[in-house]
Design a protein around this motif. Structure first.
Motif, PDB file in Angstrom:
ATOM      1  N   GLU A 262       0.794  -1.304  -0.169  1.00  0.00           N
ATOM      2  CA  GLU A 262      -0.030   0.001   0.087  1.00  0.00           C
ATOM      3  C   GLU A 262       0.933   1.236   0.077  1.00  0.00           C
ATOM      4  O   GLU A 262       0.542   2.111  -0.602  1.00  0.00           O
ATOM      5  CB  GLU A 262      -1.017  -0.214   1.144  1.00  0.00           C
TER       6      GLU A 262
ATOM      7  N   VAL B 278       1.349 -13.342  10.508  1.00  0.00           N
ATOM      8  CA  VAL B 278       0.191 -14.243  11.128  1.00  0.00           C
ATOM      9  C   VAL B 278       0.739 -15.162  12.237  1.00  0.00           C
ATOM     10  O   VAL B 278       0.156 -15.439  13.036  1.00  0.00           O
ATOM     11  CB  VAL B 278      -0.453 -14.608   9.928  1.00  0.00           C
TER      12      VAL B 278
ATOM     13  N   LEU C 236      -2.034  -8.246  10.768  1.00  0.00           N
ATOM     14  CA  LEU C 236      -1.629  -9.650  10.431  1.00  0.00           C
ATOM     15  C   LEU C 236      -1.574 -10.456  11.717  1.00  0.00           C
ATOM     16  O   LEU C 236      -2.166 -11.630  11.762  1.00  0.00           O
ATOM     17  CB  LEU C 236      -0.149  -9.653   9.701  1.00  0.00           C
TER      18      LEU C 236
ATOM     19  N   ILE D 102      -5.082 -11.250  12.438  1.00  0.00           N
ATOM     20  CA  ILE D 102      -5.534 -12.506  12.034  1.00  0.00           C
ATOM     21  C   ILE D 102      -5.072 -13.862  12.491  1.00  0.00           C
ATOM     22  O   ILE D 102      -5.985 -14.934  12.521  1.00  0.00           O
ATOM     23  CB  ILE D 102      -5.218 -12.547  10.331  1.00  0.00           C
TER      24      ILE D 102
ATOM     25  N   LEU E 235      -7.055 -14.363  15.507  1.00  0.00           N
ATOM     26  CA  LEU E 235      -8.534 -14.864  15.130  1.00  0.00           C
ATOM     27  C   LEU E 235      -8.270 -16.487  14.821  1.00  0.00           C
ATOM     28  O   LEU E 235      -9.438 -17.193  15.242  1.00  0.00           O
ATOM     29  CB  LEU E 235      -8.688 -14.377  13.799  1.00  0.00           C
ATOM     30  N   LYS E 236      -7.487 -16.993  14.239  1.00  0.00           N
ATOM     31  CA  LYS E 236      -7.130 -18.301  14.045  1.00  0.00           C
ATOM     32  C   LYS E 236      -7.131 -19.272  15.140  1.00  0.00           C
ATOM     33  O   LYS E 236      -7.795 -20.142  15.309  1.00  0.00           O
ATOM     34  CB  LYS E 236      -6.178 -18.584  13.158  1.00  0.00           C
TER      35      LYS E 236
ATOM     36  N   LEU F 234      -6.624  -5.957   3.427  1.00  0.00           N
ATOM     37  CA  LEU F 234      -6.973  -7.456   3.296  1.00  0.00           C
ATOM     38  C   LEU F 234      -7.698  -7.724   4.537  1.00  0.00           C
ATOM     39  O   LEU F 234      -7.746  -8.999   4.673  1.00  0.00           O
ATOM     40  CB  LEU F 234      -5.824  -8.272   3.080  1.00  0.00           C
TER      41      LEU F 234
ATOM     42  N   THR G  26     -10.075  -7.915   5.593  1.00  0.00           N
ATOM     43  CA  THR G  26     -11.593  -8.115   5.338  1.00  0.00           C
ATOM     44  C   THR G  26     -11.827  -9.641   5.199  1.00  0.00           C
ATOM     45  O   THR G  26     -12.330 -10.309   4.456  1.00  0.00           O
ATOM     46  CB  THR G  26     -12.053  -7.908   3.894  1.00  0.00           C
ATOM     47  N   VAL G  27     -11.192 -10.371   6.620  1.00  0.00           N
ATOM     48  CA  VAL G  27     -11.590 -11.644   6.609  1.00  0.00           C
ATOM     49  C   VAL G  27     -12.858 -11.742   7.230  1.00  0.00           C
ATOM     50  O   VAL G  27     -13.496 -10.845   7.373  1.00  0.00           O
ATOM     51  CB  VAL G  27     -10.711 -12.215   7.380  1.00  0.00           C
ATOM     52  N   VAL G  28     -13.357 -12.958   7.508  1.00  0.00           N
ATOM     53  CA  VAL G  28     -14.618 -13.258   8.446  1.00  0.00           C
ATOM     54  C   VAL G  28     -14.325 -13.517   9.647  1.00  0.00           C
ATOM     55  O   VAL G  28     -13.525 -14.820  10.054  1.00  0.00           O
ATOM     56  CB  VAL G  28     -15.206 -14.408   7.475  1.00  0.00           C
ATOM     57  N   PRO G  29     -14.787 -12.968  10.769  1.00  0.00           N
ATOM     58  CA  PRO G  29     -15.558 -11.810  10.777  1.00  0.00           C
ATOM     59  C   PRO G  29     -14.553 -10.433  10.403  1.00  0.00           C
ATOM     60  O   PRO G  29     -13.441 -10.711  10.723  1.00  0.00           O
ATOM     61  CB  PRO G  29     -16.027 -11.435  12.061  1.00  0.00           C
ATOM     62  N   GLU G  30     -15.099  -9.592   9.752  1.00  0.00           N
ATOM     63  CA  GLU G  30     -14.196  -8.478   9.327  1.00  0.00           C
ATOM     64  C   GLU G  30     -13.495  -7.769  10.740  1.00  0.00           C
ATOM     65  O   GLU G  30     -14.215  -7.772  11.529  1.00  0.00           O
ATOM     66  CB  GLU G  30     -14.950  -7.186   8.765  1.00  0.00           C
TER      67      GLU G  30
ATOM     68  N   LEU H  54      -0.986  -3.904  -5.109  1.00  0.00           N
ATOM     69  CA  LEU H  54      -1.800  -4.124  -4.164  1.00  0.00           C
ATOM     70  C   LEU H  54      -2.373  -5.423  -4.187  1.00  0.00           C
ATOM     71  O   LEU H  54      -2.921  -5.924  -3.247  1.00  0.00           O
ATOM     72  CB  LEU H  54      -3.056  -3.247  -3.830  1.00  0.00           C
TER      73      LEU H  54
ATOM     74  N   ILE I  64     -11.944 -15.295  -1.235  1.00  0.00           N
ATOM     75  CA  ILE I  64     -12.386 -14.585   0.379  1.00  0.00           C
ATOM     76  C   ILE I  64     -13.393 -13.656   0.290  1.00  0.00           C
ATOM     77  O   ILE I  64     -14.348 -13.797   1.099  1.00  0.00           O
ATOM     78  CB  ILE I  64     -10.908 -13.813   0.716  1.00  0.00           C
TER      79      ILE I  64
ATOM     80  N   LYS J 191     -17.186 -14.581   2.536  1.00  0.00           N
ATOM     81  CA  LYS J 191     -17.917 -13.543   3.377  1.00  0.00           C
ATOM     82  C   LYS J 191     -19.513 -13.748   2.860  1.00  0.00           C
ATOM     83  O   LYS J 191     -20.049 -13.657   4.084  1.00  0.00           O
ATOM     84  CB  LYS J 191     -17.368 -12.112   3.060  1.00  0.00           C
TER      85      LYS J 191
ATOM     86  N   TYR K  87     -20.772 -16.699   4.494  1.00  0.00           N
ATOM     87  CA  TYR K  87     -21.032 -16.492   6.060  1.00  0.00           C
ATOM     88  C   TYR K  87     -22.263 -15.667   6.138  1.00  0.00           C
ATOM     89  O   TYR K  87     -23.021 -16.179   7.034  1.00  0.00           O
ATOM     90  CB  TYR K  87     -19.795 -15.853   6.319  1.00  0.00           C
TER      91      TYR K  87
ATOM     92  N   VAL L  84      -7.130 -17.167   5.964  1.00  0.00           N
ATOM     93  CA  VAL L  84      -8.242 -16.876   6.946  1.00  0.00           C
ATOM     94  C   VAL L  84      -8.833 -18.050   7.596  1.00  0.00           C
ATOM     95  O   VAL L  84      -8.254 -19.062   7.733  1.00  0.00           O
ATOM     96  CB  VAL L  84      -9.086 -16.114   5.971  1.00  0.00           C
ATOM     97  N   VAL L  85      -9.831 -17.676   8.267  1.00  0.00           N
ATOM     98  CA  VAL L  85     -10.586 -18.736   8.723  1.00  0.00           C
ATOM     99  C   VAL L  85     -11.808 -18.801   8.155  1.00  0.00           C
ATOM    100  O   VAL L  85     -12.680 -17.975   8.010  1.00  0.00           O
ATOM    101  CB  VAL L  85     -10.884 -18.174  10.182  1.00  0.00           C
TER     102      VAL L  85
END
Lengths: 329, 329
Positions: free
Chosen positions: A76, A220, A246, A249, A252-253, A276, A278-282, B70, B249, B253, B256, B279-280
Motif C-alpha cells: 500500500e 500471522v 496480520l 488474523i 483470530l485463527k 486485506l 476483510t476476513v470473516v469476521p471483518e 496491491l 475470500i 464472506k 458466511y 483466513v478462517v
DNA sequence: ATAGTATGTGTAACCGGTACCGTAACTATG
DNA sequence: CATAGTTACGGTACCGGTTACACATACTAT
C-alpha cells in the motif's frame, strides 16, 4: 539507436537546437522545430535519460526501501509512493531490506552509486548516521514509521500511542475486562509505542498485568502463537488488541481453534488498516493513513530534492478507529 | 562529490589507472593500487553508475510492470524478482499499470528513455507488438501470466486449465454436486483458461450450466457480489471454485452472511496460493509457484540480456493442489 | 539614428566514466 | 643478441546528452 547528433545532422541543425526542442527551452523557430521533430520521428529517436542525467546531474529516480514487500502494509505504501512519484516524472526503485543491516548497507551503496535523487526508507534497523551521511552526499531522505527526534531527519509516523489508546478504550467501551495485547517485536519503535498506549490505558483502569502481554513478530504466525500462549495463561481473556492486522488474523485463527467465538466471547482489534483485513469476521482496526503517508513522504522528498524549505522533523499523522465485526456483537 | 579525476590527481596517476583499480581489469602495480585506494578513501569517492552506464552501454537495471502491487499476487512476484535481480547486481524499477494501456505506454516510454536492460511484464492489456518493438531496441522482455503463442516472445505461465481441472475434480471428490465458478474478468487470458478447465470437467459429468458461472473482478468485492448472485440463482450450491484467492475470500464472506457454513454446507476452493489465504477457515487452493515464476522470469531475462540462447516461447509451470479447511469436513 | 531587447542558431566545453592504443621497461626464449 | 611476451602505466577519443557563450538578425523604443 539514434543519437542527438544523428538527429541534428538529418535536420541540418546543431545538437543545441535539437536539445532545445526536446526540452522546450530557449528560442526555436517553428519551422526549425518541425524539421527537428520530423527527423526525430524518422529516426525513431529516444533521448537517453542516462546521458541526460549525467549532464544534468539529476536522475529523476528515487528509491523505496522496505523491510519486506510481502507484508501487506508495504504494497500500500509502495503503491502510493509510486503513484506520486510517477506523476512527478520520477521512477521508483524497490528494495527489500529484510531487516538486515548488512543488506541495507549494501543497498545504500548501490543507491549512492546510482546517484539517485532521494530515498524513502521504512526501516527499523537503520541508524541515523546513515541518513545524515546520505544528506552529505546530497541525497534526500525521508523516514517512514520510525523517527530520530534528536537528528535533523524528516520522518513520517502515525500516532501510534494514541491509536493504541483508542483501540484499548474501544475494547473497554465494548465491555471487555480482561484485555490482552499482542505486541510487535519490541526492537521496533512503533511496537513499543503501541505497547505504551496499551499499558497507559490498562494502568488507568487498574487492569494492567505483564502476563497479558505477548510478543509477536508482526506476522500471522506470530500472532497465532502469541494468542495461544495468552489463552493458556488467561482462559478468561475477553478482549485482544493486536499490534498489527496480520497478528490479529493469526489471533483470530487461534481463537477459532480454541473454540472462542469472535466477537461474542472475545473482541479483537488490530492495527494498520490493511485492505486485506476483510476476513470473516471483518477485523476492527486502527487504520493508519498508509496511502497518505506514502504520498506525503514522496512530496516531502521532492521538496528536499528541489531544495525547498522543509522542516526536518517528525511529522505525525492521525489514525482512525474502524469499528467492524470483530468488536461488534 | 569526488570524481575519478580527483582521485587520479591525488594518487598521481591517470584516470585509466584508477578505472583499472575500480574494475580490477588490466595490469596495476600493487603499490599503485594501494595509493589509488587510499586516495579513493580520503576523498570518499563513489564511482557514478550513471557515467559508467553511459560509457559501458548497460544500466544494470530492469523493470517490473504489474497491474497493481496491491493485489497480493504481485508482491510475491516482486519479491522474487527483486531478490533474484539483486543477487545478480541488478536494480528493479517498479511500475503499476492499472490495466491501463495508456499508462502502460507511458511507462514503456520512460523505460526506453532510461535504457534499462530488460522488462518483466505482467499485463493483460499489452500488445505483442509492443514487446517486439522493445526487442528491436534491444531491451529484453519476459511476459508473465499471459502469452503470445504466435510471436517469438518469452512467456511464463502456470498451467491454468490443468489447475482448474484439479480444483473442480477435488470438489467432486469431496462429494459436491452443484459446483459454481466465479471467474476472473474474461478479457484476462488466465481467467478464460480457468473457466475452460471448469467447463471441461463439468461437461464431463453432465453438470454444466451457464448460470453456475458468475464473472468477478479478481478482487474480494467482486467475489462477494458474484457469490451473492450465484446463491440467488442456485441456493443449493455445495461447491465453489473461485478464479483466484481474493474472490474466494469474498465468496467466503458472502457465504458466511448467507448462513452457509464452509466447508460443511459449501466447499470452497481458490486459485493462486497467496500467502494471505490463511483466513478462517483456511482456504484450499490451487497454488501457483509465484516465487518460482519471478525467479525464472528474472533468469530468463538475464539470459536474453547476455545474448545467451533462450527459447522465446511460452514456458508452462506446474500448479499444486493445496487441500485445507475450506474443502475438508 | 542608435541603443536595447527579443529571437534564433552554432561551437565547444563539460558531466564522469570506459577502453583502445601507445609507450616503455623488464623478462624469457632461441 | 634480436625478438616477443608480460607488466605497468598514460593519453585520449568516445558514450549522448546539456548549457554557457558567442554571434547574427530583426524589431522596438528613445
Amino acid at each position: 539507436m539514434a543519437t542527438i547528433r544523428d538527429v541534428s545532422k538529418l535536420a541540418n541543425v546543431s545538437v543545441a537546437t535539437v536539445s532545445r526542442v526536446i526540452n522546450q527551452s530557449g528560442y526555436v523557430n517553428e519551422v526549425t522545430e518541425k524539421a527537428v521533430r520530423q527527423a526525430m520521428e524518422t529516426l525513431s529517436y529516444v533521448p537517453s535519460d542516462m546521458a541526460r542525467s549525467l549532464a544534468g546531474k539529476k536522475s529523476a529516480t528515487i528509491a523505496l526501501i522496505v523491510p519486506d514487500i510481502l507484508n501487506p502494509f508495504f504494497p500500500e505504501l509502495a503503491r502510493a509512493v509510486e503513484d506520486a512519484a510517477h506523476q512527478l516524472g520520477y521512477t521508483v526503485i524497490l528494495c527489500n531490506s529484510d531487516h538486515d543491516p548488512e543488506k541495507e548497507r549494501n543497498y545504500f551503496g548501490m543507491l549512492k552509486n546510482k546517484r539517485i535523487d532521494g530515498i524513502i526508507v521504512a526501516s527499523y534497523t537503520i541508524h541515523p548516521q546513515q541518513l545524515l551521511e546520505l544528506q552529505r552526499q546530497s541525497i534526500a531522505a525521508v523516514v517512514i514509521d520510525n523517527h530520530f527526534p534528536s537528528h535533523p531527519i524528516l520522518a513520517l509516523q502515525s500516532k501510534n500511542r494514541e491509536g493504541a489508546v483508542m483501540a484499548v478504550r474501544h475494547l473497554l467501551d465494548r465491555g471487555c475486562t480482561t484485555i490482552a495485547h499482542i505486541s510487535g517485536p519490541l526492537e521496533i519503535l512503533p511496537s513499543r509505542e503501541r505497547l505504551l498506549g496499551y499499558e497507559l490505558v490498562m494502568r488507568e483502569h487498574g487492569m494492567f498485568a505483564p502476563s497479558l502481554i505477548a510478543e509477536g513478530d508482526f506476522h500471522v504466525e506470530g500472532g497465532y502463537r502469541a494468542m495461544q500462549e495468552l489463552l493458556k495463561l488467561h482462559p478468561d481473556i475477553d478482549g485482544v488488541f493486536a499490534g498489527n492486522d496480520l497478528m490479529a488474523i493469526g489471533a483470530l485463527k487461534a481463537l477459532y481453534i480454541a473454540g472462542k467465538a469472535v466477537p461474542q466471547d472475545v473482541k479483537l482489534i488490530g492495527f494498520d488498516g490493511i485492505a486485506l483485513a476483510t476476513v470473516v469476521p471483518e477485523l476492527s482496526t486502527i487504520a493508519q493513513p498508509i496511502a497518505e503517508m506514502g504520498k506525503l513522504a514522496t512530496h516531502y522528498l521532492m521538496r528536499q530534492i528541489r531544495n525547498e524549505p522543509v522542516e526536518c522533523k517528525t511529522h505525525e499523522l492521525d489514525v482512525r478507529l474502524l469499528v467492524r465485526q470483530s468488536t461488534t456483537d
